[in-house]
Design an enzyme around this catalytic site. Structure first.
Site, PDB file in Angstrom:
ATOM      1  N   GLU A   1     -10.045   6.176   3.031  1.00 41.59           N
ATOM      2  CA  GLU A   1     -10.891   5.135   3.596  1.00 41.59           C
ATOM      3  C   GLU A   1      -9.976   3.999   4.058  1.00 41.59           C
ATOM      4  O   GLU A   1      -8.857   3.876   3.569  1.00 41.59           O
ATOM      5  CB  GLU A   1     -11.858   4.596   2.530  1.00 41.59           C
ATOM      6  CG  GLU A   1     -11.313   3.466   1.633  1.00 41.59           C
ATOM      7  CD  GLU A   1     -10.205   3.875   0.674  1.00 41.59           C
ATOM      8  OE1 GLU A   1      -9.948   5.095   0.537  1.00 41.59           O
ATOM      9  OE2 GLU A   1      -9.565   2.986   0.065  1.00 41.59           O
TER      10      GLU A   1
ATOM     11  N   LYS B   1       0.816  -1.218   0.000  1.00 40.07           N
ATOM     12  CA  LYS B   1       0.000   0.000   0.000  1.00 40.07           C
ATOM     13  C   LYS B   1       0.851   1.272   0.000  1.00 40.07           C
ATOM     14  O   LYS B   1       0.480   2.286  -0.585  1.00 40.07           O
ATOM     15  CB  LYS B   1      -0.941   0.000   1.205  1.00 40.07           C
ATOM     16  CG  LYS B   1      -1.946  -1.145   1.149  1.00 40.07           C
ATOM     17  CD  LYS B   1      -3.367  -0.649   1.186  1.00 40.07           C
ATOM     18  CE  LYS B   1      -4.371  -1.682   0.699  1.00 40.07           C
ATOM     19  NZ  LYS B   1      -4.386  -2.938   1.468  1.00 40.07           N
TER      20      LYS B   1
ATOM     21  N   SER C   1       1.771  -9.723  -0.908  1.00 38.20           N
ATOM     22  CA  SER C   1       1.326  -8.330  -0.800  1.00 38.20           C
ATOM     23  C   SER C   1       1.597  -7.728   0.573  1.00 38.20           C
ATOM     24  O   SER C   1       1.728  -6.521   0.711  1.00 38.20           O
ATOM     25  CB  SER C   1      -0.168  -8.233  -1.128  1.00 38.20           C
ATOM     26  OG  SER C   1      -0.913  -9.141  -0.339  1.00 38.20           O
TER      27      SER C   1
HETATM   28  C1  PLP Z   1      -5.195  -4.059   1.074  1.00 35.01           C
HETATM   29  C2  PLP Z   1      -4.483  -5.330   0.889  1.00 35.01           C
HETATM   30  C3  PLP Z   1      -4.783  -6.218  -0.175  1.00 35.01           C
HETATM   31  C4  PLP Z   1      -5.899  -5.996  -1.145  1.00 35.01           C
HETATM   32  O1  PLP Z   1      -5.852  -4.820  -1.881  1.00 35.01           O
HETATM   33  P1  PLP Z   1      -5.535  -4.773  -3.434  1.00 35.01           P
HETATM   34  O2  PLP Z   1      -5.862  -3.373  -3.814  1.00 35.01           O
HETATM   35  O3  PLP Z   1      -6.396  -5.776  -4.125  1.00 35.01           O
HETATM   36  O4  PLP Z   1      -4.093  -5.087  -3.602  1.00 35.01           O
HETATM   37  C5  PLP Z   1      -4.011  -7.362  -0.318  1.00 35.01           C
HETATM   38  N1  PLP Z   1      -3.024  -7.655   0.550  1.00 35.01           N
HETATM   39  C6  PLP Z   1      -2.706  -6.837   1.572  1.00 35.01           C
HETATM   40  C7  PLP Z   1      -1.600  -7.230   2.488  1.00 35.01           C
HETATM   41  C8  PLP Z   1      -3.419  -5.655   1.782  1.00 35.01           C
HETATM   42  O5  PLP Z   1      -3.090  -4.854   2.810  1.00 35.01           O
END
Ligand code: PLP
Length: 398
Positions: free
Chosen positions: A111, A89, A378
């Site tokens: 948000e 993020k 992610s």
């Molecule tokens: C917010 C988040 C996601 C999902 O958001 P995307 O916009 O689809 O990438 C996935 N993994 C983590 C660790 C997150 O914090």
């Protein structure tokens, strides 16, 4: 009253569906971003912060144990979990906050669902010395009290949103309303590749550093392209960033992994590509989980970060054009992958990311050993440990 424009279309998805009060400001943002994209100083500032503050480039790691254990394709992890604040993020927030500064804004709003995007926004607001207010559904502030406190420590004010079902979609509505009411000093930092143009394009551009790096790193390590790129999809920002530099490489299979929750055949799911229908919500035309009357359905997944009833418009287009494939992974499968990857590779990964890992567990054994999979991690999983323990019926006294 909502007006429609042609900007930011992806095969009929996307666009701008906004009240007049917001349209002007969003178009100012789109124009400012067009300029920033070609501005060498803006791009240099972005790159410097990614490197010196967010800890980029993130590692591309060969998962040797998992590769051996599954006995098929070679598996690499793109480690966004090693970024400052523990997820992808921050890449996007740095980009949008720089744009806000360039536009002369002094107040960031955002948000947040589980709190990850709120924490990233509060972090950069602190770094830039900007005011910060975060909108979070009341349900979520109750469930994620630690992240609320984290944002407060970083100097942000957190609003518990009590409209609608008091979850993420309601927090986005509240943030859009606040933005419309205070466009002069405020910039709304959108957390995913969703919403009206220019957000889906801008967020993709900022997150595309993921695939820019993974492509160069894999070339460096083994001198080839991956055969598969796999990433989890909530709104779709880490996935579109993971795909971006491979979109024009037809040999690379792109796979987005959605949260199927208790199963796509139940109502407790967040699998938008599989179960969603065309609609307009949060300023964009895309696929949404909705009932016959077009009311947005409640969504469910064990992973709060994948708990969004829609999907970014470019993913809807990629699915329709069959350039990318979208699959569902259930809570059970994701939790098993969480435990698997901890034991196999010594990595506690975010439960969101474990949806992608679970799919790789299925995919790798079906492929020959010379094939290569790059799977995006992610985020890190410290935030999920208590929920996994609960899922397994383990009591942890805090
Ligand atoms: C917010 C988040 C996601 C999902 O958001 P995307 O916009 O689809 O990438 C996935 N993994 C983590 C660790 C997150 O914090």
């Amino acid at each position: 009253m909502e007006t429609e424009t042609k900007a930011g279309r992806f095969a009929g998805f996307g666009g701008q569906y906004l009240p007049e009060t917001l349209m002007n400001e969003i178009n100012r943002m789109a124009a400012a971003y067009e300029e920033a994209k070609d501005d060498a100083d803006f791009q240099a500032d972005f790159r410097t912060l990614l490197a010196d503050y967010a800890n980029r480039p993130s590692l591309l790691y060969f998962a040797e144990n998992m590769t051996k254990d599954l006995g098929g394709a070679q598996i690499y992890f793109k480690r966004e979990d090693l970024n400052h604040t523990g997820a992808h993020k921050i890449n996007n927030v740095i980009g949008q906050a720089l744009l806000a500064k360039k536009m002369g804004k002094t107040r960031l709003i955002a948000e947040t669902g589980a709190g990850q995007h709120g924490v990233a926004t509060a972090t950069i607001a602190a770094l830039f010395g900007m005011e910060c207010e975060i909108f979070m559904g009341k349900e979520d502030t109750d469930r994620q009290r630690l992240n609320v406190y984290r944002m407060e420590l970083l100097g942000a004010k957190v609003h518990a949103v009590t409209s609608g079902s008091m979850v993420l979609k309601d927090a986005i509505n509240a943030a859009l309303q606040d933005f419309a009411a205070r466009p002069d000093d405020t910039f709304y930092v959108m957390g995913s590749a969703t919403g009206p143009h220019p957000y889906p394009t801008m967020v993709k551009d900022f997150q595309s550093v993921i695939s820019e790096e993974s492509k160069a790193q894999l070339q460096d390590q083994i001198g080839q392209l991956p055969d598969y790129v796999v990433a989890c999809v909530g709104g779709g920002s880490n996935a579109i960033g993971s795909f971006a530099h491979y979109l024009a490489e037809p040999s690379v299979h792109l796979v987005g992994v959605e949260a199927a929750g208790k199963g796509v055949d139940t109502n407790l799911t967040a699998a938008t590509i599989e179960k969603g229908r065309l609609g307009v919500f949060h300023g964009m035309k895309s696929l949404f989980l909705q009932n016959e009357a077009g009311q947005i359905n409640p969504v469910y997944s064990i992973s709060a970060g994948l708990d969004y009833p829609g999907i970014g418009p470019e993913h809807a287009a990629l699915a329709m054009e069959k350039r990318a494939e979208y699959v569902g992974i259930t809570d059970d499968e994701a939790v098993a992958a969480f435990e698997y990857i901890a034991k196999q590779e010594g990595i506690i990964a975010a439960i969101e990311s474990c949806h992608a890992v679970a799919y790789v567990q299925k995919l790798a054994p079906t492929l020959p050993k010379d094939q290569v999979i790059v799977c995006t991690f992610s985020g890190r999983g410290d935030k999920d440990v208590a929920a996994i323990a609960k899922y397994r019926g383990v009591e942890i006294n805090e």
